[in-house]
Design a protein around this motif. Structure first.
Motif, PDB file in Angstrom:
ATOM      1  N   VAL A  66       0.860  -1.184   0.000  1.00  0.00           N
ATOM      2  CA  VAL A  66       0.000   0.000   0.000  1.00  0.00           C
ATOM      3  C   VAL A  66       0.898   1.236   0.000  1.00  0.00           C
ATOM      4  O   VAL A  66       1.966   1.241   0.603  1.00  0.00           O
ATOM      5  CB  VAL A  66      -0.933  -0.022   1.224  1.00  0.00           C
ATOM      6  CG1 VAL A  66      -1.747   1.257   1.309  1.00  0.00           C
ATOM      7  CG2 VAL A  66      -1.842  -1.232   1.170  1.00  0.00           C
ATOM      8  N   ARG A  67       0.484   2.290  -0.646  1.00  0.00           N
ATOM      9  CA  ARG A  67       1.212   3.542  -0.859  1.00  0.00           C
ATOM     10  C   ARG A  67       2.291   3.408  -1.922  1.00  0.00           C
ATOM     11  O   ARG A  67       3.074   4.335  -2.129  1.00  0.00           O
ATOM     12  CB  ARG A  67       1.813   4.097   0.430  1.00  0.00           C
ATOM     13  CG  ARG A  67       0.817   4.655   1.373  1.00  0.00           C
ATOM     14  CD  ARG A  67       1.453   5.421   2.492  1.00  0.00           C
ATOM     15  NE  ARG A  67       2.686   4.822   2.957  1.00  0.00           N
ATOM     16  CZ  ARG A  67       3.059   4.721   4.207  1.00  0.00           C
ATOM     17  NH1 ARG A  67       2.301   5.176   5.146  1.00  0.00           N
ATOM     18  NH2 ARG A  67       4.201   4.163   4.534  1.00  0.00           N
ATOM     19  N   GLY A  68       2.345   2.252  -2.605  1.00  0.00           N
ATOM     20  CA  GLY A  68       3.258   2.123  -3.727  1.00  0.00           C
ATOM     21  C   GLY A  68       2.774   3.020  -4.859  1.00  0.00           C
ATOM     22  O   GLY A  68       1.607   3.384  -4.938  1.00  0.00           O
ATOM     23  N   ARG A  69       3.667   3.367  -5.745  1.00  0.00           N
ATOM     24  CA  ARG A  69       3.269   4.287  -6.811  1.00  0.00           C
ATOM     25  C   ARG A  69       2.664   3.547  -7.988  1.00  0.00           C
ATOM     26  O   ARG A  69       2.921   2.374  -8.198  1.00  0.00           O
ATOM     27  CB  ARG A  69       4.433   5.161  -7.233  1.00  0.00           C
ATOM     28  CG  ARG A  69       5.554   4.441  -7.911  1.00  0.00           C
ATOM     29  CD  ARG A  69       6.706   5.411  -8.202  1.00  0.00           C
ATOM     30  NE  ARG A  69       7.854   4.690  -8.681  1.00  0.00           N
ATOM     31  CZ  ARG A  69       8.195   4.607  -9.950  1.00  0.00           C
ATOM     32  NH1 ARG A  69       7.483   5.222 -10.868  1.00  0.00           N
ATOM     33  NH2 ARG A  69       9.255   3.918 -10.323  1.00  0.00           N
ATOM     34  N   VAL A  70       1.861   4.264  -8.738  1.00  0.00           N
ATOM     35  CA  VAL A  70       1.298   3.786  -9.997  1.00  0.00           C
ATOM     36  C   VAL A  70       1.848   4.716 -11.067  1.00  0.00           C
ATOM     37  O   VAL A  70       1.756   5.941 -10.938  1.00  0.00           O
ATOM     38  CB  VAL A  70      -0.248   3.824  -9.986  1.00  0.00           C
ATOM     39  CG1 VAL A  70      -0.805   3.372 -11.315  1.00  0.00           C
ATOM     40  CG2 VAL A  70      -0.794   2.969  -8.854  1.00  0.00           C
ATOM     41  N   SER A  71       2.437   4.146 -12.115  1.00  0.00           N
ATOM     42  CA  SER A  71       3.061   5.008 -13.114  1.00  0.00           C
ATOM     43  C   SER A  71       2.601   4.655 -14.517  1.00  0.00           C
ATOM     44  O   SER A  71       2.153   3.541 -14.786  1.00  0.00           O
ATOM     45  CB  SER A  71       4.590   4.912 -13.031  1.00  0.00           C
ATOM     46  OG  SER A  71       5.017   3.664 -13.496  1.00  0.00           O
ATOM     47  N   LEU A  72       2.716   5.622 -15.381  1.00  0.00           N
ATOM     48  CA  LEU A  72       2.409   5.478 -16.804  1.00  0.00           C
ATOM     49  C   LEU A  72       3.554   6.138 -17.555  1.00  0.00           C
ATOM     50  O   LEU A  72       3.813   7.336 -17.347  1.00  0.00           O
ATOM     51  CB  LEU A  72       1.080   6.154 -17.138  1.00  0.00           C
ATOM     52  CG  LEU A  72       0.658   6.166 -18.604  1.00  0.00           C
ATOM     53  CD1 LEU A  72       0.350   4.747 -19.065  1.00  0.00           C
ATOM     54  CD2 LEU A  72      -0.564   7.036 -18.796  1.00  0.00           C
ATOM     55  N   ALA A  73       4.259   5.368 -18.356  1.00  0.00           N
ATOM     56  CA  ALA A  73       5.416   5.862 -19.107  1.00  0.00           C
ATOM     57  C   ALA A  73       6.465   6.477 -18.188  1.00  0.00           C
ATOM     58  O   ALA A  73       7.118   7.443 -18.529  1.00  0.00           O
ATOM     59  CB  ALA A  73       4.978   6.877 -20.166  1.00  0.00           C
ATOM     60  N   GLY A  74       6.606   5.924 -16.986  1.00  0.00           N
ATOM     61  CA  GLY A  74       7.605   6.400 -16.036  1.00  0.00           C
ATOM     62  C   GLY A  74       7.180   7.585 -15.192  1.00  0.00           C
ATOM     63  O   GLY A  74       7.928   8.036 -14.337  1.00  0.00           O
ATOM     64  N   VAL A  75       5.982   8.107 -15.423  1.00  0.00           N
ATOM     65  CA  VAL A  75       5.481   9.263 -14.671  1.00  0.00           C
ATOM     66  C   VAL A  75       4.469   8.764 -13.643  1.00  0.00           C
ATOM     67  O   VAL A  75       3.562   8.001 -13.969  1.00  0.00           O
ATOM     68  CB  VAL A  75       4.810  10.282 -15.618  1.00  0.00           C
ATOM     69  CG1 VAL A  75       4.250  11.450 -14.833  1.00  0.00           C
ATOM     70  CG2 VAL A  75       5.785  10.751 -16.670  1.00  0.00           C
ATOM     71  N   THR A  76       4.619   9.198 -12.401  1.00  0.00           N
ATOM     72  CA  THR A  76       3.694   8.788 -11.352  1.00  0.00           C
ATOM     73  C   THR A  76       2.332   9.420 -11.586  1.00  0.00           C
ATOM     74  O   THR A  76       2.216  10.641 -11.698  1.00  0.00           O
ATOM     75  CB  THR A  76       4.232   9.194  -9.964  1.00  0.00           C
ATOM     76  OG1 THR A  76       5.502   8.564  -9.757  1.00  0.00           O
ATOM     77  CG2 THR A  76       3.282   8.778  -8.859  1.00  0.00           C
ATOM     78  N   ILE A  77       1.305   8.561 -11.669  1.00  0.00           N
ATOM     79  CA  ILE A  77      -0.056   9.050 -11.920  1.00  0.00           C
ATOM     80  C   ILE A  77      -1.014   8.661 -10.800  1.00  0.00           C
ATOM     81  O   ILE A  77      -2.211   8.899 -10.910  1.00  0.00           O
ATOM     82  CB  ILE A  77      -0.601   8.542 -13.272  1.00  0.00           C
ATOM     83  CG1 ILE A  77      -0.689   7.015 -13.274  1.00  0.00           C
ATOM     84  CG2 ILE A  77       0.228   9.071 -14.417  1.00  0.00           C
ATOM     85  CD1 ILE A  77      -1.524   6.460 -14.411  1.00  0.00           C
ATOM     86  N   GLY A  78      -0.498   8.056  -9.742  1.00  0.00           N
ATOM     87  CA  GLY A  78      -1.357   7.656  -8.633  1.00  0.00           C
ATOM     88  C   GLY A  78      -0.622   6.810  -7.625  1.00  0.00           C
ATOM     89  O   GLY A  78       0.605   6.656  -7.695  1.00  0.00           O
ATOM     90  N   THR A  79      -1.398   6.245  -6.684  1.00  0.00           N
ATOM     91  CA  THR A  79      -0.834   5.400  -5.643  1.00  0.00           C
ATOM     92  C   THR A  79      -1.713   4.181  -5.418  1.00  0.00           C
ATOM     93  O   THR A  79      -2.903   4.190  -5.733  1.00  0.00           O
ATOM     94  CB  THR A  79      -0.715   6.162  -4.309  1.00  0.00           C
ATOM     95  OG1 THR A  79      -2.006   6.619  -3.916  1.00  0.00           O
ATOM     96  CG2 THR A  79       0.246   7.329  -4.409  1.00  0.00           C
ATOM     97  N   VAL A  80      -1.126   3.140  -4.844  1.00  0.00           N
ATOM     98  CA  VAL A  80      -1.871   1.953  -4.434  1.00  0.00           C
ATOM     99  C   VAL A  80      -2.516   2.290  -3.095  1.00  0.00           C
ATOM    100  O   VAL A  80      -1.826   2.641  -2.141  1.00  0.00           O
ATOM    101  CB  VAL A  80      -0.942   0.729  -4.301  1.00  0.00           C
ATOM    102  CG1 VAL A  80      -1.695  -0.463  -3.738  1.00  0.00           C
ATOM    103  CG2 VAL A  80      -0.310   0.394  -5.638  1.00  0.00           C
ATOM    104  N   SER A  81      -3.851   2.219  -3.028  1.00  0.00           N
ATOM    105  CA  SER A  81      -4.537   2.615  -1.796  1.00  0.00           C
ATOM    106  C   SER A  81      -4.959   1.436  -0.934  1.00  0.00           C
ATOM    107  O   SER A  81      -5.125   1.578   0.272  1.00  0.00           O
ATOM    108  CB  SER A  81      -5.753   3.483  -2.117  1.00  0.00           C
ATOM    109  OG  SER A  81      -6.625   2.806  -2.988  1.00  0.00           O
ATOM    110  N   ALA A  82      -5.129   0.249  -1.525  1.00  0.00           N
ATOM    111  CA  ALA A  82      -5.513  -0.928  -0.739  1.00  0.00           C
ATOM    112  C   ALA A  82      -5.180  -2.193  -1.511  1.00  0.00           C
ATOM    113  O   ALA A  82      -5.158  -2.198  -2.743  1.00  0.00           O
ATOM    114  CB  ALA A  82      -7.002  -0.896  -0.412  1.00  0.00           C
ATOM    115  N   ILE A  83      -4.936  -3.259  -0.751  1.00  0.00           N
ATOM    116  CA  ILE A  83      -4.694  -4.576  -1.334  1.00  0.00           C
ATOM    117  C   ILE A  83      -5.542  -5.570  -0.556  1.00  0.00           C
ATOM    118  O   ILE A  83      -5.536  -5.572   0.677  1.00  0.00           O
ATOM    119  CB  ILE A  83      -3.204  -4.969  -1.253  1.00  0.00           C
ATOM    120  CG1 ILE A  83      -2.352  -4.004  -2.061  1.00  0.00           C
ATOM    121  CG2 ILE A  83      -2.996  -6.397  -1.719  1.00  0.00           C
ATOM    122  CD1 ILE A  83      -0.858  -4.208  -1.904  1.00  0.00           C
ATOM    123  N   SER A  84      -6.279  -6.398  -1.285  1.00  0.00           N
ATOM    124  CA  SER A  84      -7.122  -7.395  -0.615  1.00  0.00           C
ATOM    125  C   SER A  84      -7.147  -8.669  -1.449  1.00  0.00           C
ATOM    126  O   SER A  84      -6.661  -8.702  -2.575  1.00  0.00           O
ATOM    127  CB  SER A  84      -8.536  -6.853  -0.409  1.00  0.00           C
ATOM    128  OG  SER A  84      -9.138  -6.562  -1.651  1.00  0.00           O
TER     129      SER A  84
END
Length: 164
Positions: A66-84
């Motif tokens: 959780v709180r890991g980054r989400v990227s598109l073409a190397g640019v951060t576009i969001g974060t991981v908010s939950a894992i279940s």
């Protein structure tokens, strides 16, 4: 006597300047370590950004957190908010907060788990497809690539299941 006082005063001033230099160096080091700790922990100093949620199902997360980054073409576009755990499909369900500015992710986008840097931080990398329909709030990405499990590869190579 006056000469000894002058030598003592000069020595005192030299010692004082060394103490100030060492103190400034220690303060700089403490600030640098604090900055590094904030960067490594994934905390953000900027304010909350407007986001929407999308989901992705993976067979193996390989250490994604959780709180890991989400990227598109190397640019951060969001974060991981939950894992279940998806109890119906027995897959990992990852909930991602995507920045509102990125509103054109196609419905056939691919999500894969990648490793960044020497520390091996895991993050979700999105690749945009070609479909015109876009992902909306609450949609799920089913086309995913799980994390590469290095232990399984080494074990298979050691047992002779994989050859060069």
């Amino acid at each position: 006597m006056c000469f000894l006082f002058f030598i003592f005063e000069e020595s005192y001033m030299y010692q004082r300047s060394i103490e100030i230099t060492v103190g400034a160096f220690m303060l700089f080091g403490f600030l640098a370590l604090t900055f590094l700790a904030i960067q490594v922990s994934g905390l953000s100093m900027d304010g909350q950004r407007d986001t929407y949620k999308i989901y992705a199902q993976f067979d193996d997360l390989g250490g994604l957190s959780v709180r890991g980054r989400v990227s598109l073409a190397g640019v951060t576009i969001g974060t991981v908010s939950a894992i279940s755990l998806d109890t119906e499909a027995y897959n990992a369900l990852v909930e991602m907060d995507i920045y509102r500015e990125v509103d054109s992710l196609s419905a056939d986008s691919v999500a894969s788990i990648q490793t960044a840097g020497l520390l091996g931080e895991k993050y979700v990398s999105l690749s945009v497809g070609g479909e015109e329909e876009v992902l909306a709030d609450g949609d799920t990405i089913f086309d995913t690539q799980s994390a590469l499990n290095l232990e399984k590869i080494i074990g298979a190579f050691a047992s002779g299941d994989i050859s060069l």
